[in-house]
Design an enzyme around this catalytic site. Sequence first.
Site, PDB file in Angstrom:
ATOM      1  N   GLU A  58       0.839  -1.193   0.000  1.00 29.38           N
ATOM      2  CA  GLU A  58       0.000   0.000   0.000  1.00 29.38           C
ATOM      3  C   GLU A  58       0.875   1.243   0.000  1.00 29.38           C
ATOM      4  O   GLU A  58       1.948   1.269   0.611  1.00 29.38           O
ATOM      5  CB  GLU A  58      -0.930   0.003   1.220  1.00 29.38           C
ATOM      6  CG  GLU A  58      -1.895  -1.179   1.231  1.00 29.38           C
ATOM      7  CD  GLU A  58      -2.986  -1.043   2.283  1.00 29.38           C
ATOM      8  OE1 GLU A  58      -3.137   0.052   2.852  1.00 29.38           O
ATOM      9  OE2 GLU A  58      -3.695  -2.035   2.521  1.00 29.38           O
TER      10      GLU A  58
ATOM     11  N   CYS B 220      -2.085   7.314   9.248  1.00 25.79           N
ATOM     12  CA  CYS B 220      -0.958   6.715   9.963  1.00 25.79           C
ATOM     13  C   CYS B 220      -1.416   5.512  10.781  1.00 25.79           C
ATOM     14  O   CYS B 220      -2.355   5.596  11.561  1.00 25.79           O
ATOM     15  CB  CYS B 220      -0.340   7.771  10.883  1.00 25.79           C
ATOM     16  SG  CYS B 220       1.062   7.175  11.843  1.00 25.79           S
TER      17      CYS B 220
ATOM     18  N   CYS C 151       5.126  -5.995   7.866  1.00 29.61           N
ATOM     19  CA  CYS C 151       6.086  -5.485   8.842  1.00 29.61           C
ATOM     20  C   CYS C 151       6.266  -6.513   9.958  1.00 29.61           C
ATOM     21  O   CYS C 151       5.281  -7.017  10.505  1.00 29.61           O
ATOM     22  CB  CYS C 151       5.619  -4.158   9.433  1.00 29.61           C
ATOM     23  SG  CYS C 151       6.797  -3.422  10.591  1.00 29.61           S
TER      24      CYS C 151
ATOM     25  N   CYS D 214       3.539   8.707   0.928  1.00 33.23           N
ATOM     26  CA  CYS D 214       3.903   7.846   2.053  1.00 33.23           C
ATOM     27  C   CYS D 214       4.185   6.461   1.490  1.00 33.23           C
ATOM     28  O   CYS D 214       3.270   5.763   1.062  1.00 33.23           O
ATOM     29  CB  CYS D 214       2.775   7.802   3.082  1.00 33.23           C
ATOM     30  SG  CYS D 214       3.121   6.742   4.505  1.00 33.23           S
TER      31      CYS D 214
ATOM     32  N   CYS E   1       3.925  -3.892  16.182  1.00 35.05           N
ATOM     33  CA  CYS E   1       3.386  -2.882  17.105  1.00 35.05           C
ATOM     34  C   CYS E   1       1.873  -3.091  17.212  1.00 35.05           C
ATOM     35  O   CYS E   1       1.181  -3.200  16.195  1.00 35.05           O
ATOM     36  CB  CYS E   1       3.696  -1.481  16.597  1.00 35.05           C
ATOM     37  SG  CYS E   1       5.472  -1.136  16.440  1.00 35.05           S
TER      38      CYS E   1
ATOM     39  N   GLY F 224       6.101  -1.429   6.890  1.00 37.73           N
ATOM     40  CA  GLY F 224       7.459  -1.891   7.084  1.00 37.73           C
ATOM     41  C   GLY F 224       8.319  -1.003   7.963  1.00 37.73           C
ATOM     42  O   GLY F 224       7.977   0.145   8.260  1.00 37.73           O
TER      43      GLY F 224
ATOM     44  N   LEU G 124       8.463   6.924  18.939  1.00 34.20           N
ATOM     45  CA  LEU G 124       8.729   6.695  20.358  1.00 34.20           C
ATOM     46  C   LEU G 124       7.493   6.142  21.067  1.00 34.20           C
ATOM     47  O   LEU G 124       7.519   5.077  21.668  1.00 34.20           O
ATOM     48  CB  LEU G 124       9.190   7.998  21.008  1.00 34.20           C
ATOM     49  CG  LEU G 124       9.837   7.887  22.383  1.00 34.20           C
ATOM     50  CD1 LEU G 124      11.088   7.025  22.333  1.00 34.20           C
ATOM     51  CD2 LEU G 124      10.177   9.278  22.922  1.00 34.20           C
ATOM     52  N   HIS G 125       6.410   6.911  21.040  1.00 36.27           N
ATOM     53  CA  HIS G 125       5.084   6.474  21.490  1.00 36.27           C
ATOM     54  C   HIS G 125       4.953   6.163  22.985  1.00 36.27           C
ATOM     55  O   HIS G 125       3.884   5.735  23.428  1.00 36.27           O
ATOM     56  CB  HIS G 125       4.595   5.266  20.689  1.00 36.27           C
ATOM     57  CG  HIS G 125       4.644   5.459  19.210  1.00 36.27           C
ATOM     58  ND1 HIS G 125       4.286   6.643  18.605  1.00 36.27           N
ATOM     59  CD2 HIS G 125       5.034   4.619  18.201  1.00 36.27           C
ATOM     60  CE1 HIS G 125       4.439   6.532  17.291  1.00 36.27           C
ATOM     61  NE2 HIS G 125       4.892   5.326  17.036  1.00 36.27           N
TER      62      HIS G 125
ATOM     63  N   CYS H 136      -0.853  -0.812  15.371  1.00 35.90           N
ATOM     64  CA  CYS H 136      -0.641  -0.563  13.944  1.00 35.90           C
ATOM     65  C   CYS H 136      -1.208  -1.712  13.124  1.00 35.90           C
ATOM     66  O   CYS H 136      -0.907  -2.885  13.374  1.00 35.90           O
ATOM     67  CB  CYS H 136       0.859  -0.402  13.676  1.00 35.90           C
ATOM     68  SG  CYS H 136       1.278  -0.187  11.923  1.00 35.90           S
TER      69      CYS H 136
END
Length: 341
Positions: free
Chosen positions: A93, A332, A113, A106, A117, A160, A214-215, A120
């Site tokens: 994508e 995102c 990936c 983007c 996470c 990724g 970072l999150h 995501c």
Amino acid sequence: MISTEETLLGKSLEELTYWAQQQGQPAYRGKQLHQWLYQKGARSLEEIHIFPKTWREKLKNYPVGRSKIKYRTISQDNTRKYLLSLDDGLIIEVVGIPTTKRLTVCVSSQVGCPMACNFCATGKGGYDRNLKAHEIVDQVLTVQKDFQRRVSHVVFMGMGEPLLNFEAVISAIKILNQDMQISQRSLTISTVGLPQKIIKLANQHLQVTFAISLHASNQALREKLIPSASSYPIKQLLEDCRKYVEITRRRITFEYILLEGVNNFSYHAIELANKLRGFQSHVNLIPYNPIEGANYQRPSQDKTQTFVNILKQQKIAVSIRYSRGLEANAACGQLRYSDSF
């Protein structure tokens, strides 16, 4: 199937000139081919009408290295998400994000990936392989052709982990810069952070923008959100980021997805500020974009603004990024890998 290493897309002007000469053509054909690949977005040699007809006919099946658009969706703000089919049938994508002044793409750096996470969609969809440099560049050309306007910015924030595909990403950056004439300062690499890779990137001495996902404001919370963080303590991550700034003389962006009731309390903002104080950096807050299979919630605008205000009071540079293309699942964290299309 012809190996993707034989594709024309991804080759430099010098390499294309050599290739043309090997085909018995004059050297200037290489320059023409370079222009048609990187400026006009040619998908086959057959459509390059300035080439001799007999040569075009001979090479009509030679692999240029372009994907096929399998599906496209357009959101209300004209953000466009594309599902691209690669030569081996796998799907990636890519998102085109237009404004009046710029067109940002983007791009994905992997098919899926492996970082997993849990907020995501890509990480929940599995992983297949790294992308080749030309497969990354192809995404930019696809968006540019569809919008019929020049791409000005490229962000490696799609599917990724870019630093897991280091060599291909660096090669793609050089092609975007040298062959497509996109300024390095208009390119952004985003990573969750991998040991040794940040310093390796710094030593490339690129002028790109570098962003760390970072999150979280502490190690325990980060490990809950990002499984790979267990092998890369936040203290070491930030030390490597400081070395990156020293080597490159460029600030780092820290991306921080705000998850209601998880990482958006006032003490998280203060904790984050304490870790970044004195750092040549900028915090980019991203209110969570919902995905299937995750129970996280987006905080209210008031709570988001409170987090911003605390960081500003602590003298931390900060901004809010409200994602585009939300209703088209193009925002995102919403890109999902699947081989079932």
